[in-house]
Write a protein that holds these residues in place. Sequence first.
Motif, mmCIF file in Angstrom:
data_model
loop_
_atom_site.group_PDB
_atom_site.id
_atom_site.type_symbol
_atom_site.label_atom_id
_atom_site.label_comp_id
_atom_site.label_asym_id
_atom_site.label_seq_id
_atom_site.Cartn_x
_atom_site.Cartn_y
_atom_site.Cartn_z
ATOM 1 N N CYS A 82 38.599 -10.253 -3.453
ATOM 2 C CA CYS A 82 40.050 -10.332 -3.632
ATOM 3 C C CYS A 82 40.792 -9.913 -2.360
ATOM 4 O O CYS A 82 41.808 -10.506 -2.000
ATOM 5 C CB CYS A 82 40.484 -9.474 -4.815
ATOM 6 N N LEU A 83 40.301 -8.880 -1.682
ATOM 7 C CA LEU A 83 40.920 -8.458 -0.429
ATOM 8 C C LEU A 83 40.881 -9.580 0.604
ATOM 9 O O LEU A 83 41.866 -9.831 1.304
ATOM 10 C CB LEU A 83 40.210 -7.209 0.115
ATOM 11 N N ILE A 84 39.743 -10.258 0.703
ATOM 12 C CA ILE A 84 39.616 -11.358 1.655
ATOM 13 C C ILE A 84 40.537 -12.508 1.277
ATOM 14 O O ILE A 84 41.178 -13.131 2.137
ATOM 15 C CB ILE A 84 38.155 -11.827 1.737
ATOM 16 N N LEU A 85 40.625 -12.801 -0.014
ATOM 17 C CA LEU A 85 41.518 -13.874 -0.468
ATOM 18 C C LEU A 85 42.961 -13.567 -0.094
ATOM 19 O O LEU A 85 43.693 -14.448 0.380
ATOM 20 C CB LEU A 85 41.392 -14.057 -1.981
ATOM 21 N N TYR A 86 43.380 -12.319 -0.299
ATOM 22 C CA TYR A 86 44.753 -11.948 0.033
ATOM 23 C C TYR A 86 44.972 -11.959 1.545
ATOM 24 O O TYR A 86 45.990 -12.463 2.033
ATOM 25 C CB TYR A 86 45.081 -10.563 -0.521
ATOM 26 N N ALA A 87 44.035 -11.394 2.289
ATOM 27 C CA ALA A 87 44.211 -11.300 3.742
ATOM 28 C C ALA A 87 44.231 -12.675 4.400
ATOM 29 O O ALA A 87 44.915 -12.872 5.405
ATOM 30 C CB ALA A 87 43.098 -10.447 4.351
#
Length: 210
Positions: free
Chosen positions: A168-173
């Motif tokens: 999820c962090l990668i998707l947001y970033a």
Amino acid sequence: MELSLLAAFVPTAFFVSITPGLCMTLALTMGMTIGVRKTMWMMAGELMGVAIVAVSSALGVAAIMLQYPAVFAIFKYVGGGYLAYLGVQMWRSRGRMALSFDAAASIAPGKTATPAALATQGFVTAIANPKGWAFMISLLPPFIHIGQPVMPQLSALVAILLVMELICLILYASGGKSLRHFLEKSGNVRILNRIAGTLMIGVGIWLATS
């Protein structure tokens, strides 16, 4: 772990992580301002903080389970009830879970921030969140089978949580301006909250009554 519990835990962990919050909004803002590669340092610190919160909560739960097995049943009902409560709150949030991007940008480090500073910010953001502690303590027990060894189950649950959080962090970033515009519309956040809320209500009821 039982496949039925695992099948319920994976989507629950994912939707809880993917809903807009401080860490995810921070990852989005940093990804747009300093790039995804540098944002990885913040992610590393955030995941370390989440791991500490999850492991500490898990160890506390394990200690109670081993010393007071009867209390585990209470944790199961409370955990299921809390998941359902969170689901109801998501349904009623009306998009308020979306943070102000201007506010997020004001706490995001500049382009000259060191890796240590980025990691520290992610770590502090994760470990200083009281809701994170409450959620971990409530989330883990219902998914544990009392008749099986406790520590392997807890290890698997924590590992899954960290993987879902990283995804999820990668998707947001990496989402960039498109994701930002999507999240700035409260209607879209409301839909996301209600999907996650419905799932959590269903899982909470299922766990408490199973």
